[in-house]
Design an enzyme around this catalytic site. Sequence first.
Site, short mmCIF file in Angstrom:
data_model
loop_
_atom_site.label_atom_id
_atom_site.label_comp_id
_atom_site.label_asym_id
_atom_site.label_seq_id
_atom_site.Cartn_x
_atom_site.Cartn_y
_atom_site.Cartn_z
N LYS A 44 0.79 -1.22 0.00
CA LYS A 44 0.00 0.00 0.00
C LYS A 44 0.83 1.28 0.00
CE LYS A 44 -3.75 -0.11 -0.32
NZ LYS A 44 -4.88 -0.46 -1.21
N1 PMP Z 1 -3.15 -7.07 1.10
C1 PMP Z 1 -3.03 -6.22 2.12
C2 PMP Z 1 -2.25 -6.66 3.32
C3 PMP Z 1 -3.65 -4.96 2.07
O1 PMP Z 1 -3.54 -4.11 3.11
C4 PMP Z 1 -4.40 -4.60 0.93
C5 PMP Z 1 -5.08 -3.27 0.81
N2 PMP Z 1 -5.95 -2.92 1.80
C6 PMP Z 1 -4.51 -5.54 -0.11
C7 PMP Z 1 -3.86 -6.75 0.00
C8 PMP Z 1 -5.37 -5.27 -1.33
O2 PMP Z 1 -4.81 -4.38 -2.23
P1 PMP Z 1 -5.73 -3.44 -3.15
O3 PMP Z 1 -6.30 -2.39 -2.24
O4 PMP Z 1 -4.83 -2.90 -4.18
O5 PMP Z 1 -6.83 -4.26 -3.73
#
Ligand code: PMP
Length: 332
Positions: A44
């Site tokens: 992130k």
């Molecule tokens: N894995 C973790 C540990 C996250 O914190 C997040 C985002 N909240 C994601 C995956 C998902 O990524 P995205 O928001 O790009 O879908």
Amino acid sequence: MQVVKSIVDCVGSTTLIRLGAPSRKTGCEILAKMEFLNPGGSIKDRTALGLIRAAEKSGELRSGGTIVEGTAGNTGIGLTVIGNALGYRTVIFMPATQSQEKINALRLYGADVRLVPAVPYKNPENYVHVSERYAKELNEQQGNVFWANQFDNTANGDFHYATTGQEIWQQTDGEVDGFVFAAGTGGTLSGVGRALKEHKPATTIALSDPTGSGLYSYYAHGEFKVVGTSITEGIGNSRLTRNMATAPIDLAFQIPDEESLPWIHELLRYEGICVGGSSGVNVAGAVRLAGELGPGHTIVTMLCDYGTRYRSKLFNPQFLKEKSLPIPEWLQ
Ligand code: PMP
């Protein structure tokens, strides 16, 4: 001299690693980008930097400004790490159910952390809505307040298109047959999916969705329906965000914790890679996609954050026992 000027320049360009056990099991090359190597410890950081740079460009965020966001934690950490380096303060709204380790990390970095009850998006007290309202109020009082809005601000997915997606294409020399990922905002799936499809339209883009999320049923059956629960954090959703709406999804898998957790344990114990719950859902999804494509294919996924961020849950035998979930053998 080989030096970087700021921690901001350390976001992205993560290493792509071959995962031994998943590759052996499937006869495919299962590769993963080590996103926990980003300065804030998660994928992130990319979202945070993308949102900040777009807001600076549009004039929404100016020198000395305040960033407000609703987050499961990692985006808040990214915004705060980068904000500290660029001179912005952060106010972070988080559902109180998220891991204590992420809350501690945010406070350690100096974020103003506000915990709110974990309620669905349709409830006006949901963390996303609370953060939006607070940002508006603070902006009226002091000005120069930016609500990052990671779910519906498409600067999120666009940054993944420009960085993560191109990195994967270059690091695999274009030999990538599938990409699989668990969506939270959908920014990663949209950005990487669009980039890879543009380079090679035959690339299969798959969603790996935990139980407790409505996205799997949306892509498989056309309607949002939540089945089961999950201890994973930062992934799953029950609505189509503006970022997710542009993700070119070909296939969707639903992954229960009983299937994803053993991968986390295996990666740690036999490959020395300690990652959080969403990475387990990603690897389980990569194994499922390998089953669909057959042996000899190259599948890329992401290791999103460090497992130490969830020590009190993922690596806590008491917690796992209460949930009847698999316990790592060396912690039994
Ligand atoms: N894995 C973790 C540990 C996250 O914190 C997040 C985002 N909240 C994601 C995956 C998902 O990524 P995205 O928001 O790009 O879908």
